[in-house]
Write a protein that holds these residues in place. Structure first.
Motif, PDB file in Angstrom:
ATOM      1  N   UNK A 203       0.626  -1.201   0.039  1.00 53.38           N
ATOM      2  CA  UNK A 203      -0.116  -0.073  -0.043  1.00 53.38           C
ATOM      3  C   UNK A 203       0.724   1.435   0.096  1.00 53.38           C
ATOM      4  N   UNK A 204       1.869   1.415   0.951  1.00 52.78           N
ATOM      5  CA  UNK A 204       2.589   2.475   1.002  1.00 52.78           C
ATOM      6  C   UNK A 204       3.793   2.652  -0.181  1.00 52.78           C
ATOM      7  N   UNK A 205       4.203   1.445  -0.757  1.00 58.54           N
ATOM      8  CA  UNK A 205       5.186   1.514  -1.920  1.00 58.54           C
ATOM      9  C   UNK A 205       4.608   1.895  -3.196  1.00 58.54           C
ATOM     10  N   UNK A 206       3.412   0.988  -3.493  1.00 61.59           N
ATOM     11  CA  UNK A 206       3.243   0.888  -4.783  1.00 61.59           C
ATOM     12  C   UNK A 206       1.761   1.857  -5.039  1.00 61.59           C
ATOM     13  N   UNK A 207       0.786   1.633  -4.356  1.00 64.41           N
ATOM     14  CA  UNK A 207      -0.572   2.074  -4.487  1.00 64.41           C
ATOM     15  C   UNK A 207      -0.402   3.681  -4.105  1.00 64.41           C
ATOM     16  N   UNK A 208       0.249   4.101  -2.847  1.00 66.14           N
ATOM     17  CA  UNK A 208       0.171   5.350  -2.436  1.00 66.14           C
ATOM     18  C   UNK A 208       1.681   6.109  -2.873  1.00 66.14           C
ATOM     19  N   UNK A 209       2.603   5.434  -3.422  1.00 67.63           N
ATOM     20  CA  UNK A 209       3.988   5.994  -3.966  1.00 67.63           C
ATOM     21  C   UNK A 209       4.590   6.821  -2.628  1.00 67.63           C
ATOM     22  N   UNK A 210       4.412   6.529  -1.289  1.00 62.69           N
ATOM     23  CA  UNK A 210       5.184   7.276  -0.320  1.00 62.69           C
ATOM     24  C   UNK A 210       6.348   7.240  -0.226  1.00 62.69           C
ATOM     25  N   UNK A 211       6.988   6.387  -0.840  1.00 63.76           N
ATOM     26  CA  UNK A 211       8.255   6.028  -0.682  1.00 63.76           C
ATOM     27  C   UNK A 211       9.043   6.674  -1.685  1.00 63.76           C
ATOM     28  N   UNK A 212       8.715   6.341  -2.972  1.00 66.09           N
ATOM     29  CA  UNK A 212       9.563   6.431  -4.292  1.00 66.09           C
ATOM     30  C   UNK A 212       9.220   7.649  -5.014  1.00 66.09           C
ATOM     31  N   UNK A 213       8.266   8.248  -4.747  1.00 71.31           N
ATOM     32  CA  UNK A 213       7.535   9.698  -5.484  1.00 71.31           C
ATOM     33  C   UNK A 213       6.693  10.342  -4.955  1.00 71.31           C
ATOM     34  N   UNK A 214       6.812  10.366  -3.734  1.00 69.46           N
ATOM     35  CA  UNK A 214       5.800  11.289  -2.832  1.00 69.46           C
ATOM     36  C   UNK A 214       5.601  12.587  -3.575  1.00 69.46           C
ATOM     37  N   UNK A 215       4.458  12.914  -3.793  1.00 69.14           N
ATOM     38  CA  UNK A 215       4.268  14.392  -4.358  1.00 69.14           C
ATOM     39  C   UNK A 215       4.728  14.668  -5.676  1.00 69.14           C
ATOM     40  N   UNK A 216       5.151  13.579  -6.404  1.00 67.24           N
ATOM     41  CA  UNK A 216       5.544  13.901  -8.076  1.00 67.24           C
ATOM     42  C   UNK A 216       4.311  14.196  -8.581  1.00 67.24           C
ATOM     43  N   UNK A 217       4.318  15.288  -9.551  1.00 70.70           N
ATOM     44  CA  UNK A 217       3.326  15.550 -10.416  1.00 70.70           C
ATOM     45  C   UNK A 217       3.793  15.483 -11.823  1.00 70.70           C
ATOM     46  N   UNK A 218       2.901  14.786 -12.650  1.00 73.36           N
ATOM     47  CA  UNK A 218       3.062  14.520 -14.178  1.00 73.36           C
ATOM     48  C   UNK A 218       1.582  14.472 -14.867  1.00 73.36           C
ATOM     49  N   UNK A 219       1.564  14.797 -16.118  1.00 73.30           N
ATOM     50  CA  UNK A 219       0.622  14.813 -16.896  1.00 73.30           C
ATOM     51  C   UNK A 219       0.509  13.748 -17.842  1.00 73.30           C
ATOM     52  N   UNK A 220      -0.757  13.272 -18.537  1.00 72.79           N
ATOM     53  CA  UNK A 220      -0.664  12.411 -19.565  1.00 72.79           C
ATOM     54  C   UNK A 220      -1.961  13.061 -20.376  1.00 72.79           C
ATOM     55  N   UNK A 221      -2.034  12.645 -21.673  1.00 75.40           N
ATOM     56  CA  UNK A 221      -3.036  12.639 -22.742  1.00 75.40           C
ATOM     57  C   UNK A 221      -2.705  11.943 -23.811  1.00 75.40           C
TER      58      UNK A 221
END
Length: 553
Positions: free
Chosen positions: A52-70
């Protein structure tokens, strides 16, 4: 702005596979290096198997990261923490599954071998397999790859055995191998950069099961975090700065890069100066940095006179099924994958598409219950809670995933640029991915699904479930929004009008700017990219050091 008076020999931006090797090799050669990493400095205490922490919520490896897709320029933009990449010391290799493939000879010459394909932007690499072969050797030795040399009859020629013996197979591995042989394929132990014995002062794997998307708590998995950076730190020549978000790459009047400007964790501005700058922020991050660094000399972005920065962005795609068996297969133990099949890698005109890939027995969705429930049952059939859901979870220990790694074709329209409105947590323009799939990708995906399904049945599965969660399958209505394998955006090539860097990964336009991540890949290949990133970085480092000694750069 705080500026240091020291002028470093080299500034490396990014500490993953390409950056970590350069840092290690250049400090070993006596150069003073400053390394800038936008994420935090991990410790082994940060690495556990909390899905849950590592993969679903990304609290370890990319917490707060923002990117976009279209999917295309006419579609609305989706923003969030989308890209499957790491922000932190060690980079994305920190949570890789450690599949350690060499590319085949033909992976470097796709345009010459296949000819032009409508809608695709195929290109040959300016180097060959044999240019990289000695550096594949070095990467395998440094990172302790485990495997059996020669067991894959379709492997490229090699001059050395793997330094570690293969890992023992689990019951699911034997089931898969049995089914693959029944279908006429040649199963073999998949090469992985995870210790099967004590190697490089690192312990052997304890077979916990959670490798991909997780850090290794004992450093049995080889990463730049566990191999390259500790060696560099021991030289005393590395100034490693974590939580340093680069926002500008300034030039002097002669058009040479003079260093980097970055924001620290508190938003304070800093500047470092260096004789050379090496970008290794990944296919997304490197393109983002170059596009942000606009100036009168480079109005389209630094080193982007060709207009190719950000273009030709590629993923891999992953056809997969889950076979449910009558007995416990223990797929939830051990490393992500142990046995693979490579018979279907080369092009075959009878299939109706070019290129191919590999497939293997895997615990990618069946090593932890959340991914299993959401990926196999919650999104396909049956109840998502209550007694029905519990019945489905009882299949967890009896399930084996068979998954492919398949090559995407590059398209110039698939790109990374800067979103004009959305900002990241530092207030910088967020990277925006515009990407859809070539028809060749869709045709390949569906064809491989049928072959993989046949192997699951031949292995003895009582039923076979499709793995159809977003992010794992593609068709005309479903595209991959993100990927752990990111390539292209800063192609290497001989023609400056069609590429960003030369064969030594040196900018055509800014002579003291270098790029050593997978953004330089002209094509994606049909294998995981990391060993090739490592090998190429060793190759570039040797050239860089040689040229520096002769004062040619």
């Amino acid at each position: 702005m705080k500026a240091s008076s020291e002028i470093f020999d080299v500034c490396v931006i990014g500490t993953g596979a390409g950056g970590g090797v350069m840092i290690d090799q250049l400090t070993a050669a006596g150069m003073r290096v400053v390394a800038l990493e936008r994420g935090p400095h991990f410790t082994q205490a940060d690495f556990d198997e909390d899905e849950l922490k590592n993969i679903v919520r990304k609290n370890v490896f990319a917490e707060g990261k923002v990117d976009c897709y279209r999917p295309d320029k006419n579609s609305p933009t989706e923003s969030g923490n989308i890209a499957e990449i790491v922000h932190g010391v060690g980079g994305s290799i920190t949570h890789w599954g450690a599949w350690a493939w060499r590319f085949r000879e033909d992976d470097f010459h796709v345009l010459s071998k296949e000819g032009p394909i409508a809608g695709a932007s195929l290109a040959d690499w300016p180097i060959s397999y044999f240019d990289l072969e000695p550096y594949y050797n070095r990467a395998e030795l440094d990172f302790g790859v485990a495997g059996v040399a020669g067991s894959n009859p379709f492997d490229a020629p090699r001059k050395q055995a793997y330094p570690n013996p293969p890992h023992p197979w689990r019951p699911s591995s034997h089931k898969f191998a049995h089914g693959a042989k029944k279908m006429g394929y040649t199963p073999f132990s998949l090469p992985v950069a995870i210790n099967s014995q004590v190697y490089g002062n690192r312990p052997p794997c304890m077979q916990g099961g959670a490798c991909r998307s997780n850090g290794c708590p004992i450093n049995a998995k080889a990463t730049t975090f566990s191999v390259s950076l500790p060696r560099a730190m021991a030289t005393g020549l590395l100034d490693l700065r974590a939580e340093a978000t680069v926002y500008d790459l300034p030039l002097n009047k002669e058009g040479k890069i003079i260093g980097a400007r970055y924001l620290d964790a508190n938003g304070n501005q800093h500047e470092v100066k260096a004789k050379h700058v090496i970008l290794a922020a990944g296919a997304i991050g490197t393109a983002q940095l170059l596009l942000m660094a606009k100036s009168s000399q480079f109005p389209q972005g630094l080193a982007n006179g060709s207009g190719q920065v950000g273009k030709n962005y590629t993923f891999h795609h992953y056809p997969a099924v889950a076979g449910v068996f009558e007995e416990d297969l223990r797929t939830y133990t051990g490393i992500e994958s142990l046995v693979a099949v490579d018979d279907l890698h080369p092009s075959d005109a009878k299939r109706g598409f070019i290129r191919g890939g590999v497939f293997s027995e895997s615990n990618a969705l069946s090593n932890q219950p959340l991914a299993f429930a959401a990926g196999l049952h919650g999104a396909t059939e049956g109840a998502r809670w209550g007694a029905g859901f519990k019945d489905k979870l009882r299949e967890f220990p009896r399930t084996m995933v068979i998954a492919g790694i398949c090559e995407e074709l590059p398209m110039e329209s698939n790109q990374v640029d800067l979103d004009p409105e959305i900002k990241d947590k530092s207030g910088l323009p967020a990277p925006r991915i515009t990407k859809k799939h070539h028809q060749n990708d869709i045709d390949m995906h569906q064809w491989f699904l049928k072959r993989i399904n046949e192997v699951a049945v031949a292995s003895g599965a009582s039923k076979v479930l499709p793995v159809r969660i977003p992010g794992s399958f593609i068709d005309k209505d479903n595209a991959l929004k993100s990927n752990p394998h990111n390539h292209g955006t800063c192609r290497m090539g001989n023609d400056p009008s069609k590429s960003v860097v030369n064969k030594w990964c040196q900018s055509h336009e800014v002579p003291n700017l270098w790029i050593t991540d997978a953004s330089v890949f002209p094509t994606a290949g049909g294998y995981n990219p990391t060993l090739t990133i490592l090998a190429n970085a060793y190759r570039v480092a040797d050239y860089f050091i040689e040229q520096a000694k002769s004062q040619s750069i």
